[in-house]
Design an enzyme around this catalytic site. Sequence first.
Site, PDB file in Angstrom:
ATOM      1  N   ASN A   1      -4.634   5.546  -1.955  1.00  0.00           N
ATOM      2  CA  ASN A   1      -3.978   4.293  -1.120  1.00  0.00           C
ATOM      3  C   ASN A   1      -4.838   3.179  -1.140  1.00  0.00           C
ATOM      4  O   ASN A   1      -6.132   3.322  -0.590  1.00  0.00           O
ATOM      5  CB  ASN A   1      -3.754   4.688   0.167  1.00  0.00           C
ATOM      6  CG  ASN A   1      -3.087   3.633   1.234  1.00  0.00           C
ATOM      7  OD1 ASN A   1      -2.395   2.940   0.708  1.00  0.00           O
ATOM      8  ND2 ASN A   1      -3.629   3.657   2.276  1.00  0.00           N
TER       9      ASN A   1
ATOM     10  N   MET B   1       0.796  -1.213  -0.096  1.00  0.00           N
ATOM     11  CA  MET B   1      -0.040  -0.041  -0.109  1.00  0.00           C
ATOM     12  C   MET B   1       0.847   1.302   0.195  1.00  0.00           C
ATOM     13  O   MET B   1       1.992   1.044  -0.132  1.00  0.00           O
ATOM     14  CB  MET B   1      -0.842   0.099   1.191  1.00  0.00           C
ATOM     15  CG  MET B   1      -1.940  -1.132   1.076  1.00  0.00           C
ATOM     16  SD  MET B   1      -3.316  -1.339  -0.109  1.00  0.00           S
ATOM     17  CE  MET B   1      -3.996  -2.844   0.238  1.00  0.00           C
ATOM     18  N   CYS B   2       0.564   2.388   0.151  1.00  0.00           N
ATOM     19  CA  CYS B   2       0.885   3.682   0.164  1.00  0.00           C
ATOM     20  C   CYS B   2       0.844   4.640   1.345  1.00  0.00           C
ATOM     21  O   CYS B   2      -0.085   4.213   2.042  1.00  0.00           O
ATOM     22  CB  CYS B   2       0.478   4.357  -1.216  1.00  0.00           C
ATOM     23  SG  CYS B   2       0.715   3.099  -2.863  1.00  0.00           S
ATOM     24  N   ARG B   3       1.209   5.800   1.257  1.00  0.00           N
ATOM     25  CA  ARG B   3       0.948   6.806   2.039  1.00  0.00           C
ATOM     26  C   ARG B   3       0.819   8.195   1.515  1.00  0.00           C
ATOM     27  O   ARG B   3       1.486   8.247   0.522  1.00  0.00           O
ATOM     28  CB  ARG B   3       2.160   6.957   3.131  1.00  0.00           C
ATOM     29  CG  ARG B   3       2.520   5.716   4.087  1.00  0.00           C
ATOM     30  CD  ARG B   3       1.467   5.732   5.296  1.00  0.00           C
ATOM     31  NE  ARG B   3       0.211   4.939   4.486  1.00  0.00           N
ATOM     32  CZ  ARG B   3      -0.903   4.654   5.673  1.00  0.00           C
ATOM     33  NH1 ARG B   3      -0.796   4.797   6.921  1.00  0.00           N
ATOM     34  NH2 ARG B   3      -1.786   3.987   5.100  1.00  0.00           N
TER      35      ARG B   3
ATOM     36  N   VAL C   1       3.821   8.771  -1.432  1.00  0.00           N
ATOM     37  CA  VAL C   1       4.909   7.473  -1.533  1.00  0.00           C
ATOM     38  C   VAL C   1       4.371   6.319  -1.668  1.00  0.00           C
ATOM     39  O   VAL C   1       3.102   5.925  -1.198  1.00  0.00           O
ATOM     40  CB  VAL C   1       5.852   7.754  -0.240  1.00  0.00           C
ATOM     41  CG1 VAL C   1       6.581   8.991  -0.152  1.00  0.00           C
ATOM     42  CG2 VAL C   1       5.015   7.600   0.828  1.00  0.00           C
TER      43      VAL C   1
END
Length: 278
Positions: free
Chosen positions: A112, A1-3, A86
């Site tokens: 995300n 996953m992402c932030r 990110v």
Amino acid sequence: MCRWMAYFGDPLPVEELLFRPQHSLIDQSLHSRLGATTTNGDGFGIGWYGDGPRPAVFKSIDPAWNDRNLRELAGQVSTRLFFDHVRASTGSAVQRSNCHPFRHDQWLWMHNGSIADFGLLKRDLVLAIEPALFSDLEGSTDSETLFFLALSFGLAEDPVRAVERTVGLVEDVAARHGVADPVQMTVATTDGSSMWCFRYSTAGRTRSLFYSTGVAELRALHPELEVLRELGDESRLVVSEPLRDLPDAWHEVPESSWGVVRPGADDLQPFRPIRPAA
């Protein structure tokens, strides 16, 4: 996953948002506390608005913590509306076109989460994209597909309904293919004037999302913080993880909710996917 992180308010140097906070997104790219993965090093992107209606974007497949150009840029740009993301890939290629935020005309979008079994559902979903928009689809991610579906469903006219229809379509296609719990998402999108954020998953266990306390209230709570004197009362942050450990500074976005940040009163409402008509 992402932030990810989204800022709306008075113009502020990007480095104040990106590098200065104790748990900045640069720190989260290496040491995420609440994400599905600790490290988010599969590229990054930033988007911001200057004098014109169309936003600028800067993306790279390098890890955010190791990009000297990003630090140079952040020290020279001030903006009133800023997106930062990110990436931790959920299977699609590490390439610039797959980095967020995605841009179309004056719109930015970042996500995300994931669409479960996207490879199985992808054909049906991309065929639902408006033909006039299809040639602008650059990458191979589920995130960009969600964006172009939302554009097809009227993001420019009614952002909330467009995203509700997008998620409803994904859940409908998934049901027809026997895919359970297909949608996991926190999303931010903006037209440069307002900013909409969404937290939703089919299973009701969505990744973390927080919004900041009003600046006037924060100044009263924490008069020792110099950075709060630089922020106007309209300033607001929406983040995957709090940027610093500050009592009463952050509120969790409720499960299955959407919110809008704009000049004047903000709003927070339930999010309800809209399935296609039979």
